[in-house]
Design an enzyme around this catalytic site. Structure first.
Site, short mmCIF file in Angstrom:
data_model
loop_
_atom_site.label_atom_id
_atom_site.label_comp_id
_atom_site.label_asym_id
_atom_site.label_seq_id
_atom_site.Cartn_x
_atom_site.Cartn_y
_atom_site.Cartn_z
N TYR A 142 0.82 -1.22 0.00
CA TYR A 142 0.00 0.00 0.00
C TYR A 142 0.86 1.27 0.00
O TYR A 142 0.34 2.36 -0.17
CB TYR A 142 -0.95 0.03 1.20
CG TYR A 142 -2.03 -1.04 1.15
CD1 TYR A 142 -2.26 -1.77 0.00
CD2 TYR A 142 -2.83 -1.31 2.25
CE1 TYR A 142 -3.24 -2.75 -0.05
CE2 TYR A 142 -3.82 -2.28 2.20
CZ TYR A 142 -4.01 -3.00 1.05
OH TYR A 142 -4.99 -3.96 1.00
N LYS A 192 3.87 -15.31 1.51
CA LYS A 192 3.87 -16.17 0.32
C LYS A 192 5.33 -16.39 -0.08
O LYS A 192 5.76 -15.97 -1.16
CB LYS A 192 3.08 -15.50 -0.80
CG LYS A 192 1.58 -15.45 -0.55
CD LYS A 192 0.85 -16.73 -0.90
CE LYS A 192 0.81 -16.95 -2.39
NZ LYS A 192 0.19 -18.27 -2.72
N ASP A 225 -2.41 -17.93 1.53
CA ASP A 225 -3.63 -18.47 0.91
C ASP A 225 -4.15 -19.68 1.70
O ASP A 225 -5.35 -19.82 1.95
CB ASP A 225 -3.40 -18.84 -0.57
CG ASP A 225 -2.14 -19.66 -0.80
OD1 ASP A 225 -1.28 -19.73 0.10
OD2 ASP A 225 -2.01 -20.24 -1.90
N ASP A 249 -4.90 -7.09 5.72
CA ASP A 249 -6.15 -6.40 5.42
C ASP A 249 -7.23 -7.44 5.12
O ASP A 249 -8.34 -7.41 5.67
CB ASP A 249 -5.91 -5.49 4.20
CG ASP A 249 -7.04 -4.51 3.96
OD1 ASP A 249 -8.01 -4.52 4.74
OD2 ASP A 249 -6.95 -3.73 3.01
N ASP A 253 -10.27 -9.05 7.93
CA ASP A 253 -11.70 -8.91 7.64
C ASP A 253 -12.38 -10.27 7.62
O ASP A 253 -13.49 -10.44 8.12
CB ASP A 253 -11.93 -8.23 6.28
CG ASP A 253 -12.06 -6.72 6.43
OD1 ASP A 253 -11.57 -6.19 7.46
OD2 ASP A 253 -12.62 -6.08 5.53
#
Ligand code: NAD
Length: 368
Positions: A142, A192, A225, A249, A253
């Site tokens: 970001y 990852k 993942d 993020d 959530d």
């Protein structure tokens, strides 16, 4: 030791409504537990724009840098939708996070037994769930450069850069290990590393920090993942999850929704330790200013109250009092007291914001 200081920024919409109940609870701790705070209040978001023409006044920013913790309600609302980007209420919140350098975002996902049926997952998968996701908040894709939309061979290319320094990974890893020591003593780091160099470095640094200073904490690694899959398959296997800004993020959530309701979710954002050893800190509910219910007295104050419980635990070393407050919320829910957002379709009469505050204070009194 001097009285710990707390800056309250109630903000917009339901922010002041839910914060009013937190103020009653702060007073309760002062009166009944001799736990006193030096509380000051100021404006943020649309409220600050209305008063000063900016979403956060410099004086307020300076106060936030000085206090032991900031407690924020919510910012935003339709009245401010047409403002220039730099003046939008959310910019006030972002300025606080950036200038206080709050790099470690703690998002608990705790499922109170009485609310287990609110989750989209089966009761036995979520009942009793108590995990925290630590999301790196000030770096990663970001913020990384280069970023932008560029022309290349006659077509547009959108670019963001996932970039982490060792120091950035080191400090958020420490924050996760410290947190785990106060909880279940387990950290799962997610990245990852199979396809991203930044993930390889992330894993390397987390392992080095673990080996050097936190070998007593159980550490595991998971590809992000797979982590997402495990969060909905068997979330109770986790205690603390530490991950980068982008994965955090999404995963936070996802974890939040395991617990069912936005009105119940607190958060903390922590920075580097100050001179007194306490981390720079801001506590806030995950929800926004809820313009659709503002002024009706029906907002659920629990997320904001539970954010204050996090402040008790992480800024003021009052873990037992934080437990007391969380238990009071749990008792109230167990007794069937519900704000409108927690009502199942079959109904009953919802309690008001103030009614929820009354019930939690009654439960606190009963805990003495
Ligand atoms: P929201 O979280 O304000 O509301 C989403 C839904 O959840 C609404 O139906 C609302 O009524 C309900 N809800 C939220 N909190 C509740 C509570 N405590 N009790 C009962 N019901 C609750 O999100 P939104 O509608 O997308 O955004 C509204 C405004 O808030 C926007 O201006 C947005 O930018 C801002 N916002 C601010 C923050 C923040 O201050 N941290 C976070 C998210 C959104």
């Amino acid at each position: 030791m001097s009285t710990p200081s707390l800056l309250i920024l109630a903000g917009d919409g339901i922010g002041p409504e839910v914060m009013a109940q937190v103020t009653r609870i702060i007073d309760w701790f002062g009166e009944k537990r001799d736990l006193k705070f030096d509380v000051s209040e100021d404006l943020v978001g649309g409220a600050a724009y209305d008063a000063h023409g900016v979403p956060l006044h410099d004086d307020t920013m300076a106060k936030a840098q000085e206090v032991d913790a900031v407690l924020l309600g919510a910012v935003g609302g339709p009245a401010y939708d047409d403002l220039d980007f730099s003046l939008k209420p959310e910019r006030g919140l972002l300025r606080l996070r950036k200038e206080m350098d709050l790099f470690s975002n703690l998002r608990p996902a705790q499922c109170f037994d009485a609310l287990a049926d609110f989750s989209s997952l089966k009761r036995d998968i979520v009942a009793g769930l108590d995990i925290v996701i630590v999301r790196e908040l000030t770096s990663g894709s970001y913020f990384g450069e280069p970023r932008g939309i560029f022309e290349e061979n006659g077509q547009r290319v959108g670019i963001n850069t996932q970039r982490y320094t060792e120091a950035e990974i080191d400090r958020v890893a420490r924050s996760a290990f410290e947190l785990a020591r106060r909880r279940g003593n387990k950290v799962c780091s997610m990245e990852k590393a199979n396809v991203m160099e930044s993930g390889i470095l992330w894993r390397d640094v987390v392992e080095a920090v673990h080996k050097a200073d936190y070998a007593d904490v159980e550490l595991s690694h998971m590809y992000a993942d797979n982590g997402a899959m495990q969060l909905v398959r068997a979330p109770k296997q986790f205690d603390v999850i530490v991950t980068d800004n982008l994965f955090g993020d999404i995963l936070s959530d996802c974890a939040a929704m395991l617990t069912g309701s936005l009105g119940m979710l607190p958060s903390a954002s922590l920075g580097a330790p100050m001179e007194n050893g306490r981390p720079k800190a801001m506590y806030e509910p995950v929800h926004g200013s809820a313009p659709d219910i503002t002024g009706q007295g029906i907002a659920n104050p629990s997320a904001c109250i539970l954010s204050f419980a996090m402040a008790l635990r992480y800024s003021f070393d009052q873990g037992a009092e934080a437990d007391r407050l969380e238990k009071a919320v749990e008792t109230v829910l167990g007794n069937g007291v519900r704000t409108a957002d927690l009502m199942q379709a079959e109904g009953g009469t919802p309690t008001s914001t103030e009614g929820m505050g009354d019930a939690i204070i009654d439960a606190l009194n009963a805990s003495l």
